[in-house]
Design a protein around this motif. Sequence first.
Motif, PDB file in Angstrom:
ATOM      1  N   VAL A  39      98.488 -39.753 -20.935  1.00  0.00           N
ATOM      2  CA  VAL A  39      97.235 -38.998 -20.828  1.00  0.00           C
ATOM      3  C   VAL A  39      97.109 -38.383 -19.442  1.00  0.00           C
ATOM      4  N   ARG A  40      97.491 -39.117 -18.421  1.00  0.00           N
ATOM      5  CA  ARG A  40      97.422 -38.588 -17.049  1.00  0.00           C
ATOM      6  C   ARG A  40      98.267 -37.312 -16.916  1.00  0.00           C
ATOM      7  N   ALA A  41      99.428 -37.302 -17.559  1.00  0.00           N
ATOM      8  CA  ALA A  41     100.308 -36.135 -17.482  1.00  0.00           C
ATOM      9  C   ALA A  41      99.699 -34.902 -18.142  1.00  0.00           C
ATOM     10  N   MET A  42      98.743 -35.106 -19.048  1.00  0.00           N
ATOM     11  CA  MET A  42      98.097 -33.985 -19.726  1.00  0.00           C
ATOM     12  C   MET A  42      97.072 -33.280 -18.843  1.00  0.00           C
ATOM     13  N   LYS A  43      96.604 -33.962 -17.786  1.00  0.00           N
ATOM     14  CA  LYS A  43      95.615 -33.397 -16.857  1.00  0.00           C
ATOM     15  C   LYS A  43      94.367 -32.900 -17.590  1.00  0.00           C
ATOM     16  N   LEU A  44      93.831 -33.767 -18.454  1.00  0.00           N
ATOM     17  CA  LEU A  44      92.635 -33.414 -19.217  1.00  0.00           C
ATOM     18  C   LEU A  44      91.407 -33.418 -18.311  1.00  0.00           C
ATOM     19  N   GLU A  45      90.509 -32.490 -18.529  1.00  0.00           N
ATOM     20  CA  GLU A  45      89.283 -32.397 -17.755  1.00  0.00           C
ATOM     21  C   GLU A  45      88.115 -33.028 -18.510  1.00  0.00           C
ATOM     22  N   THR A  46      87.264 -33.726 -17.777  1.00  0.00           N
ATOM     23  CA  THR A  46      86.015 -34.209 -18.356  1.00  0.00           C
ATOM     24  C   THR A  46      84.974 -33.098 -18.276  1.00  0.00           C
ATOM     25  N   GLU A  47      83.962 -33.190 -19.122  1.00  0.00           N
ATOM     26  CA  GLU A  47      82.844 -32.260 -19.063  1.00  0.00           C
ATOM     27  C   GLU A  47      81.807 -32.708 -18.048  1.00  0.00           C
ATOM     28  N   TYR A  48      81.592 -34.030 -17.996  1.00  0.00           N
ATOM     29  CA  TYR A  48      80.521 -34.557 -17.153  1.00  0.00           C
ATOM     30  C   TYR A  48      80.745 -36.050 -16.965  1.00  0.00           C
ATOM     31  N   VAL A  49      80.549 -36.523 -15.744  1.00  0.00           N
ATOM     32  CA  VAL A  49      80.640 -37.951 -15.446  1.00  0.00           C
ATOM     33  C   VAL A  49      79.375 -38.356 -14.700  1.00  0.00           C
ATOM     34  N   TYR A  50      78.743 -39.424 -15.151  1.00  0.00           N
ATOM     35  CA  TYR A  50      77.497 -39.901 -14.535  1.00  0.00           C
ATOM     36  C   TYR A  50      77.674 -41.374 -14.208  1.00  0.00           C
ATOM     37  N   ILE A  51      77.525 -41.730 -12.927  1.00  0.00           N
ATOM     38  CA  ILE A  51      77.778 -43.095 -12.472  1.00  0.00           C
ATOM     39  C   ILE A  51      76.520 -43.637 -11.822  1.00  0.00           C
ATOM     40  N   GLN A  52      76.027 -44.756 -12.350  1.00  0.00           N
ATOM     41  CA  GLN A  52      74.813 -45.381 -11.838  1.00  0.00           C
ATOM     42  C   GLN A  52      75.137 -46.674 -11.113  1.00  0.00           C
ATOM     43  N   ARG A  53      74.627 -46.786  -9.903  1.00  0.00           N
ATOM     44  CA  ARG A  53      74.636 -48.058  -9.176  1.00  0.00           C
ATOM     45  C   ARG A  53      73.184 -48.333  -8.794  1.00  0.00           C
ATOM     46  N   VAL A  54      72.468 -48.886  -9.717  1.00  0.00           N
ATOM     47  CA  VAL A  54      71.030 -49.126  -9.586  1.00  0.00           C
ATOM     48  C   VAL A  54      70.774 -50.578  -9.976  1.00  0.00           C
ATOM     49  N   PRO A  55      69.906 -51.296  -9.256  1.00  0.00           N
ATOM     50  CA  PRO A  55      69.613 -52.673  -9.651  1.00  0.00           C
ATOM     51  C   PRO A  55      69.278 -52.779 -11.133  1.00  0.00           C
ATOM     52  N   ASP A  56      69.981 -53.662 -11.819  1.00  0.00           N
ATOM     53  CA  ASP A  56      69.799 -53.900 -13.261  1.00  0.00           C
ATOM     54  C   ASP A  56      70.255 -52.718 -14.121  1.00  0.00           C
ATOM     55  N   GLU A  57      70.954 -51.752 -13.539  1.00  0.00           N
ATOM     56  CA  GLU A  57      71.427 -50.609 -14.339  1.00  0.00           C
ATOM     57  C   GLU A  57      72.715 -50.072 -13.721  1.00  0.00           C
ATOM     58  N   SER A  59      76.258 -48.472 -14.693  1.00  0.00           N
ATOM     59  CA  SER A  59      76.878 -47.848 -15.853  1.00  0.00           C
ATOM     60  C   SER A  59      77.742 -46.660 -15.449  1.00  0.00           C
ATOM     61  N   VAL A  60      78.638 -46.277 -16.356  1.00  0.00           N
ATOM     62  CA  VAL A  60      79.483 -45.098 -16.185  1.00  0.00           C
ATOM     63  C   VAL A  60      79.496 -44.347 -17.503  1.00  0.00           C
ATOM     64  N   GLU A  61      79.203 -43.059 -17.452  1.00  0.00           N
ATOM     65  CA  GLU A  61      79.302 -42.206 -18.636  1.00  0.00           C
ATOM     66  C   GLU A  61      80.409 -41.192 -18.408  1.00  0.00           C
ATOM     67  N   ILE A  62      81.319 -41.087 -19.387  1.00  0.00           N
ATOM     68  CA  ILE A  62      82.447 -40.162 -19.301  1.00  0.00           C
ATOM     69  C   ILE A  62      82.417 -39.290 -20.553  1.00  0.00           C
ATOM     70  N   ASN A  63      82.088 -38.035 -20.375  1.00  0.00           N
ATOM     71  CA  ASN A  63      81.938 -37.140 -21.517  1.00  0.00           C
ATOM     72  C   ASN A  63      82.998 -36.043 -21.496  1.00  0.00           C
ATOM     73  N   PHE A  64      83.601 -35.837 -22.685  1.00  0.00           N
ATOM     74  CA  PHE A  64      84.537 -34.744 -22.888  1.00  0.00           C
ATOM     75  C   PHE A  64      83.874 -33.698 -23.780  1.00  0.00           C
ATOM     76  N   LYS A  65      84.573 -32.632 -24.070  1.00  0.00           N
ATOM     77  CA  LYS A  65      83.987 -31.581 -24.893  1.00  0.00           C
ATOM     78  C   LYS A  65      83.594 -32.097 -26.274  1.00  0.00           C
ATOM     79  N   SER A  66      84.377 -33.006 -26.818  1.00  0.00           N
ATOM     80  CA  SER A  66      84.121 -33.449 -28.194  1.00  0.00           C
ATOM     81  C   SER A  66      83.793 -34.930 -28.309  1.00  0.00           C
ATOM     82  N   HIS A  67      83.837 -35.684 -27.219  1.00  0.00           N
ATOM     83  CA  HIS A  67      83.583 -37.123 -27.292  1.00  0.00           C
ATOM     84  C   HIS A  67      82.794 -37.595 -26.083  1.00  0.00           C
TER      85      HIS A  67
END
Length: 352
Positions: A39-57, A59-67
């Motif tokens: 997969v690394r060799a394919m150099k796929l791009e994500t659409e959006y990444v959202y990373i939270q470092r918040v007390p009690d929250e 999380s990491v969101e990794i979104n692609f065009k279709s998933h």
Amino acid sequence: MDPSPFPLLRLPLVPFREIVRLINPLSFALCSKRCQNAVRAMKLETEYVYIQRVPDEYSVEINFKSHDNSWSFVLNNEENESEYSDCYAMGGQVFQTSTKCYDNGNNDFVTLCEDRLSAVDVVEKFVKSIFQCKRIRYEINGNENITKAVLDIINETHPGSSIVELGCLGVNVRRGWYRNGWYRTPNLPPIEDEALKLVLNTLREDIDLEINCCPGEGFLYDKPIRQKKFYMATVGRFTFQNFMDAKCEYFSVNTMFQPTIWFSLSNVNTYLKRWSTGAQPHIREILMKCEWDKKQINEKLFDGIDVFDIVETTQQNNNDAVAYQFECKIRGVNGTAASVSIKQQKFRFQVL
């Protein structure tokens, strides 16, 4: 039907790429080291990444065009480990995880860990090492989450389009007294002075910074603000000198709330004069709240400054009062033009 395994990893790149896109690239990368490398060799791009470092929250969101993929973390002393039957190897560690796969290919991951902050770090590094991450947004809240280690990860793996948000601007606001009336002020979470200074001193200048937290009354920052795009809701904690020394290209103060005391007519006039002479070359756009009437704008704002292409209008505001609106252009000694406008109690300066 032949029951033998299908040699997916031996396929030519073009059909292999299409198949991986269909089955969610993150799920496939988690299968094995060979899958990660493929997969690394394919150099796929994500659409959006959202990373939270918040007390009690955390999380990491990794979104692609279709998933879409959502990753959350729980302490392993809070849960029954038998419910987390999947094991994923990342960063030299093995994480027990509960994986929920949906019919549309989306996934929810819930991972057991000893320390959620460290676990987020590992997943963030893993995702960035496999995919070409675009449009990353970080939300960091709580002094315990603002560390040099976290900032180093953000700086070292910056893909060219990142936003760091310190604190979360809540919808709840309180009201206070300002000059001749009441104003709304945001309910901002606190932040230690040294934690905020660490971010201002350490974060790469090409990473956008939003400050939605409130340092102490004695907070003083005596270095130029370096981030190209800088937004703040902590209007009372910075000085006019911070503004004058800033190396930003975009400088904005939350316009939902009270004007900045130090952003007075005379100060703005000083800044515009300095810009026209070339002494303030960095900021290309400024957006701030203001409360100036027609007389103040015409007599004080542009005192000693030549303006052209003037447009004056009036418009009813939300209280049915007639609001004066002004727009013009000014020119610097190098020939560069800039627009200056006051509309709906918002001052905007923009280099054209």
